[in-house]
Design a protein around this motif. Structure first.
Motif, PDB file in Angstrom:
ATOM      1  N   SER B 102      -9.675  26.595  31.499  1.00 46.33           N
ATOM      2  CA  SER B 102      -9.081  27.799  32.104  1.00 46.33           C
ATOM      3  C   SER B 102      -8.495  27.436  33.459  1.00 46.33           C
ATOM      4  CB  SER B 102     -10.152  28.872  32.298  1.00 46.33           C
ATOM      5  OG  SER B 102     -10.678  29.228  31.053  1.00 46.33           O
ATOM      6  N   GLY B 103      -7.329  27.966  33.719  1.00 48.74           N
ATOM      7  CA  GLY B 103      -6.709  27.663  35.008  1.00 48.74           C
ATOM      8  C   GLY B 103      -5.624  28.664  35.333  1.00 48.74           C
ATOM      9  N   ALA B 104      -5.421  28.886  36.630  1.00 50.81           N
ATOM     10  CA  ALA B 104      -4.357  29.795  37.065  1.00 50.81           C
ATOM     11  C   ALA B 104      -3.581  29.137  38.200  1.00 50.81           C
ATOM     12  CB  ALA B 104      -4.946  31.120  37.531  1.00 50.81           C
ATOM     13  N   LEU B 105      -2.275  29.235  38.118  1.00 51.32           N
ATOM     14  CA  LEU B 105      -1.411  28.745  39.203  1.00 51.32           C
ATOM     15  C   LEU B 105      -0.490  29.895  39.601  1.00 51.32           C
ATOM     16  CD1 LEU B 105      -0.060  26.646  41.041  1.00 51.32           C
ATOM     17  CD2 LEU B 105       1.242  25.855  39.067  1.00 51.32           C
ATOM     18  N   LEU B 106      -0.740  30.464  40.759  1.00 50.24           N
ATOM     19  CA  LEU B 106       0.094  31.572  41.225  1.00 50.24           C
ATOM     20  C   LEU B 106       1.070  31.014  42.259  1.00 50.24           C
ATOM     21  CD1 LEU B 106      -2.723  34.253  41.624  1.00 50.24           C
ATOM     22  CD2 LEU B 106      -1.245  33.834  39.661  1.00 50.24           C
ATOM     23  N   PRO B 107       2.365  31.285  42.087  1.00 49.15           N
ATOM     24  CA  PRO B 107       3.338  30.714  43.020  1.00 49.15           C
ATOM     25  C   PRO B 107       3.152  31.292  44.431  1.00 49.15           C
ATOM     26  CG  PRO B 107       4.396  32.250  41.495  1.00 49.15           C
ATOM     27  CD  PRO B 107       2.987  32.128  41.052  1.00 49.15           C
ATOM     28  N   VAL B 124     -10.686  31.604  38.933  1.00 52.47           N
ATOM     29  CA  VAL B 124     -10.400  31.093  37.585  1.00 52.47           C
ATOM     30  C   VAL B 124     -10.622  29.581  37.520  1.00 52.47           C
ATOM     31  CG1 VAL B 124      -8.623  30.823  35.806  1.00 52.47           C
ATOM     32  CG2 VAL B 124      -8.755  32.942  37.140  1.00 52.47           C
ATOM     33  N   ASN B 125     -10.109  28.861  38.520  1.00 55.36           N
ATOM     34  CA  ASN B 125     -10.121  27.397  38.443  1.00 55.36           C
ATOM     35  C   ASN B 125     -11.470  26.788  38.798  1.00 55.36           C
ATOM     36  OD1 ASN B 125      -7.450  27.851  37.962  1.00 55.36           O
ATOM     37  ND2 ASN B 125      -6.692  26.963  39.871  1.00 55.36           N
ATOM     38  N   TYR B 126     -12.211  27.456  39.686  1.00 51.73           N
ATOM     39  CA  TYR B 126     -13.431  26.819  40.180  1.00 51.73           C
ATOM     40  C   TYR B 126     -14.699  27.635  39.950  1.00 51.73           C
ATOM     41  CZ  TYR B 126     -16.705  24.426  43.218  1.00 51.73           C
ATOM     42  OH  TYR B 126     -17.801  23.767  43.694  1.00 51.73           O
ATOM     43  N   LEU B 127     -14.701  28.898  40.362  1.00 50.57           N
ATOM     44  CA  LEU B 127     -15.948  29.673  40.239  1.00 50.57           C
ATOM     45  C   LEU B 127     -16.318  29.880  38.771  1.00 50.57           C
ATOM     46  CD1 LEU B 127     -15.524  32.274  43.129  1.00 50.57           C
ATOM     47  CD2 LEU B 127     -16.699  30.062  43.145  1.00 50.57           C
ATOM     48  N   GLY B 128     -15.328  30.150  37.935  1.00 49.94           N
ATOM     49  CA  GLY B 128     -15.586  30.285  36.501  1.00 49.94           C
ATOM     50  C   GLY B 128     -16.155  28.994  35.926  1.00 49.94           C
ATOM     51  N   ALA B 129     -15.595  27.877  36.424  1.00 49.55           N
ATOM     52  CA  ALA B 129     -16.089  26.567  35.965  1.00 49.55           C
ATOM     53  C   ALA B 129     -17.557  26.391  36.319  1.00 49.55           C
ATOM     54  CB  ALA B 129     -15.245  25.451  36.571  1.00 49.55           C
ATOM     55  N   LEU B 130     -17.933  26.790  37.533  1.00 46.20           N
ATOM     56  CA  LEU B 130     -19.348  26.655  37.936  1.00 46.20           C
ATOM     57  C   LEU B 130     -20.241  27.477  37.019  1.00 46.20           C
ATOM     58  CD1 LEU B 130     -19.310  26.880  41.849  1.00 46.20           C
ATOM     59  CD2 LEU B 130     -19.219  24.861  40.381  1.00 46.20           C
ATOM     60  N   ALA B 131     -19.784  28.695  36.718  1.00 48.17           N
ATOM     61  CA  ALA B 131     -20.603  29.589  35.896  1.00 48.17           C
ATOM     62  C   ALA B 131     -20.838  29.008  34.508  1.00 48.17           C
ATOM     63  CB  ALA B 131     -19.930  30.954  35.784  1.00 48.17           C
ATOM     64  N   TRP B 132     -19.848  28.286  33.975  1.00 49.20           N
ATOM     65  CA  TRP B 132     -19.976  27.725  32.622  1.00 49.20           C
ATOM     66  C   TRP B 132     -20.540  26.310  32.620  1.00 49.20           C
ATOM     67  CZ3 TRP B 132     -19.288  29.736  27.776  1.00 49.20           C
ATOM     68  CH2 TRP B 132     -18.790  31.044  27.722  1.00 49.20           C
ATOM     69  N   LEU B 133     -20.198  25.503  33.622  1.00 48.01           N
ATOM     70  CA  LEU B 133     -20.635  24.102  33.597  1.00 48.01           C
ATOM     71  C   LEU B 133     -22.137  23.978  33.822  1.00 48.01           C
ATOM     72  CD1 LEU B 133     -17.660  22.415  35.479  1.00 48.01           C
ATOM     73  CD2 LEU B 133     -18.331  22.056  33.090  1.00 48.01           C
ATOM     74  N   SER B 169      -8.723  24.237  44.790  1.00 46.69           N
ATOM     75  CA  SER B 169      -9.602  24.606  43.679  1.00 46.69           C
ATOM     76  C   SER B 169      -9.750  23.449  42.696  1.00 46.69           C
ATOM     77  CB  SER B 169      -9.069  25.853  42.971  1.00 46.69           C
ATOM     78  OG  SER B 169      -7.833  25.578  42.326  1.00 46.69           O
ATOM     79  N   LYS B 170      -8.650  22.720  42.466  1.00 43.40           N
ATOM     80  CA  LYS B 170      -8.727  21.579  41.550  1.00 43.40           C
ATOM     81  C   LYS B 170      -9.503  20.434  42.185  1.00 43.40           C
ATOM     82  CE  LYS B 170      -6.529  23.133  37.902  1.00 43.40           C
ATOM     83  NZ  LYS B 170      -7.235  23.337  36.633  1.00 43.40           N
ATOM     84  N   ALA B 171      -9.328  20.237  43.510  1.00 46.31           N
ATOM     85  CA  ALA B 171     -10.087  19.196  44.203  1.00 46.31           C
ATOM     86  C   ALA B 171     -11.575  19.503  44.146  1.00 46.31           C
ATOM     87  CB  ALA B 171      -9.622  19.094  45.656  1.00 46.31           C
ATOM     88  N   ALA B 172     -11.909  20.787  44.317  1.00 44.63           N
ATOM     89  CA  ALA B 172     -13.315  21.189  44.234  1.00 44.63           C
ATOM     90  C   ALA B 172     -13.861  20.889  42.835  1.00 44.63           C
ATOM     91  CB  ALA B 172     -13.452  22.672  44.549  1.00 44.63           C
TER      92      ALA B 172
END
Lengths: 471, 260
Positions: B102-107, B124-133, B169-172
């Protein structure tokens, strides 16, 4: 509530005996019926399914439950009562055949029906309703069960005899652990006058001879089994060797006192007195390619041309598979599957001729073939017929799965056309349609109706059940 | 949610099981098709239900049996992640691979500062990942096997003028996955960080300059190869590895004068 409520510490990967299937489950090991009942309550509360597991010696997914709970009954392994006068034994479901024969043999008894390995548990043996090399004479293990008590998923306890709760007696035995849990099993043992058997070995030169030898030999012997060289084709198709064995009568064995001892029966620790047997499977693995298997089969056939007669210990005769610990590992990473078909005596020759020919033509020879003589029985999910069985082992490789799968589907058609049956302890590729055809739609419906009665919440489910009987 | 059960496994039809978040379009959808082709059973999770259902229907029609089931979920709803993870492993009958795509890129304009957009991408990019990982890592640690795949980005390698929160967010996520890798390798678990460059999906259709664009199918193929090889980090396509090596070493006094 979901399985997040189950402890991750219980999470584990379980395999089938052939190491060809893996499934992840929460594994529990109750030590008594109270703990067992508690597990069912927990499963119901958390919406989980439960599969019962004994020694994990089934070739298929009978004791696997991916994503659910697996209840190992191996810790419920006490022999509850043994009467050396009558030969009647009562045991818990986790007792292995090894435990059983070692318990009763010194008193001069032997289990009337045993599988080709002694590591199976009684619960598993009843669930699959196993047979031995004397199926034609003694039937399946279920025919020697005097009574059993079982715990149903509802929590109810029930006692079954052929004459009391007979419908459950004849369906829980053969019922693949899907109707309830055997908690105590009472079996009649067979009296022995020696720890030895008279074993005759002789060669057969083609399939017709092989089946004729089983047919004619069966009435004269207590046990009979054929080895089939599945790499030989043409006129030699189905050649092999027959082993027939007989009990010794009272007085035939002057050393009966000694041969009935467990120590006398123990399998040797080294092969040829040289190779430690727990390393043997590494050595065997080097032959587990088509040319290697051809070589081994041919050599075995040539050796079998010398007729033989000898006295052999019960354990050595019955538990050939146990001679090489972890022998199944020699099949490599893909593991193996076994395809066993049961055919009426009238159609067996033609159907297996076709099957063996196809397997050779497609370059997928079986690495081991075994034939037996059978008789029908009254159990609900019965596999036996008045005829013969042929068990074929196939090695699975990365590249041959699709070809092998297609071939086994063709075999299924041939067997069904010939009025044959299959055995859930062995076959792992039986489709729901095939099962329905050989069991009959009525039998399948009856099985499901009984299940609905004993297990209304459908707590007991295995990968096998979902695969073959799932909606 | 589709009602059909996953097709059963057998020794001759072994099925690995995977959860794939962010499956409805782009790389996720292409990867779902690729994994279905390998015989995987797939729990496909995304916010856009209709697209997801269509994807599942297409995969299952092609396979002739149920390989994919759709689960609607918004990764911003972090509270429901753990329970859904448990349900998916139960439905799949276990889990071999977990993929967070899952990922979001807003201009964001070069002179624009918008906290709402930044927080959205972070969710979307990081907090959601923490919740699932977290539940996925605990599951694989207990099993002592498994594979975690996280969709990072070449954008996570440097903070640029054009996309501060996306970069961050991607670096995190990269750093978090690195830490997971260091925790889980000893348990036999592979943690793979994928860093795609430009892939022809909806995400980059508004981006001004997009060199070395590959198709989503090509990206899925490269990701599959990296998964099979159980790699640690994979630039997709591989040339980005060299390019980002150079970009990472552009001195700050030059980088802060660039508009890229």
């Amino acid at each position: 509530m979901t399985n997040s409520t189950l402890s991750l510490e219980r999470l584990t990967t379980l395999e089938n005996f052939g190491h060809s299937l893996q499934a992840q489950s929460h594994l529990y090991q109750p030590v008594n019926t109270e703990e067992l009942a508690e597990l069912f309550r927990q499963a119901k509360k958390s919406g989980q399914t439960v599969t019962l597991r004994g020694a994990g010696r089934s070739y298929n997914d009978a004791a696997l439950n991916g994503g659910g709970i697996v209840v190992s009954l191996q810790a419920m392994n006490r022999i509850l009562a043994w009467n050396p006068e009558t030969g009647i034994v009562t045991a818990e479901p986790g007792v292995t055949l090894q435990q059983l024969w070692q318990h009763v043999l010194p008193d001069g008894w032997w289990p009337p029906v045993v599988s080709g390995t002694m590591f199976t548990t009684l619960g598993g043996c009843l669930g699959a309703n196993i047979h031995g090399k004397n199926n034609f004479k003694k039937g399946t293990i279920g025919e020697h069960v005097l009574e059993f008590t079982a715990r149903l998923p509802t929590g109810a306890e029930i006692t079954c005899l052929p004459t009391k709760n007979g419908d459950l007696f004849y369906s829980m035995i053969s019922g693949l652990g899907m109707l309830g849990v055997f908690t105590s099993i009472t079996l009649q043992m067979k009296q022995m006058y020696s720890g030895l058997l008279n074993v005759h070995a002789f060669p057969v030169h083609n399939l017709q001879e092989q089946l004729a030898a089983l047919m004619e030999g069966a009435p004269q012997h207590d046990y009979i089994v054929g080895w089939l060289d599945s790499t030989a084709g043409g006129k030699s198709l189905g050649r092999g060797q027959i082993h027939a064995a007989d009990y010794l009568a009272a007085g035939d064995d002057p050393e009966a006192q000694k041969t009935l001892q467990v120590a006398y029966q123990t399998l040797p620790a080294k092969f040829f007195g040289l190779v430690p047997k727990n390393l043997l499977h590494y050595f065997m693995a080097t032959f587990m390619i088509n040319p290697g298997v051809w070589l081994v089969n041919t050599a075995k056939y040539v050796a079998s041309l010398r007729r033989g007669e000898q006295r052999q210990a019960h354990a050595a005769f019955h538990f050939l598979l146990d001679y090489v610990p972890d022998w199944e590992l020699s099949y490599g990473r893909g593991g193996l599957i076994q395809y066993q078909s049961f055919l009426p005596k009238e159609t067996a020759l033609a159907a297996w001729t076709e099957i063996l020919t196809i397997s050779q033509k497609r370059g997928l020879p079986s690495y081991l073939g075994v034939t037996k003589r059978h008789r029908p029985d009254k159990f609900l999910l019965s596999h036996a017929v008045d005829g013969f069985s042929l068990a074929l082992d196939f090695k699975i490789t990365r590249g041959n799965r699709a070809k092998l799968s297609a071939m086994l589907q063709d075999f299924d058609k041939i067997v069904l056309e010939a009025g044959g049956r299959f055995y859930f302890a062995k076959n792992s590729e039986t489709s729901p349609e095939t099962a329905r055809r050989y069991l009959g739609a009525e039998t399948v419906e009856r099985f499901k109706a009984l299940k609905h009665r004993t297990d209304p919440n459908h707590l007991l489910e295995s990968d096998l059940y979902r695969r073959v009987f799932g909606e | 949610m589709t009602d059909k059960k996953f097709a059963s496994a057998s020794p001759l039809r072994p099925r690995k099981r995977a959860i794939l978040l962010g499956a409805s379009s782009g790389i996720g959808a292409a990867l779902a098709r690729r994994l279905a082709h390998e015989g995987y059973s797939l729990a496909l999770v995304a916010r856009r239900e209709e697209m997801l259902e269509n994807l599942c229907a297409a995969i299952n029609a092609e396979a002739g049996e149920v390989h994919a089931r759709a689960y609607r979920h918004d990764v911003r709803e972090v509270e429901s992640a753990a329970a859904l993870f448990a349900q998916l492993t139960q439905d799949l009958g276990g889990l071999d691979v977990f993929i967070y795509n899952s990922g979001a890129l807003l201009p964001v304009g070069l002179k624009e500062f918008d906290a709402e957009k930044d927080l959205e991408m972070t969710r979307v990019n990081y907090l959601g990942a923490l919740a699932w990982l977290n539940p996925a890592a605990a599951y694989f640690q207990a099993l002592k096997r498994g594979q975690i795949v996280g969709m990072g980005s070449v954008a996570g390698d440097r903070g640029r003028v054009g996309a501060p929160a996306y970069n961050a967010s991607k670096a995190a996520l990269h750093t978090y996955l690195e830490a997971l890798r260091n925790r889980l390798t000893r348990y036999g678990v592979n943690v793979l960080t994928i860093k795609p460059g430009f892939v022809a999906t909806d995400m980059i259709k508004n981006s001004p300059r997009t060199p070395m664009v590959i198709s989503a199918e090509q990206a899925a193929e490269d990701i599959w190869q990296a998964m099979r090889a159980r790699r640690q980090t994979a630039y997709i396509p591989a040339q980005w590895g060299l390019l980002m090596h150079i970009i990472r070493h552009i001195p700050s006094f030059i980088f802060r004068r660039m508009t890229f």
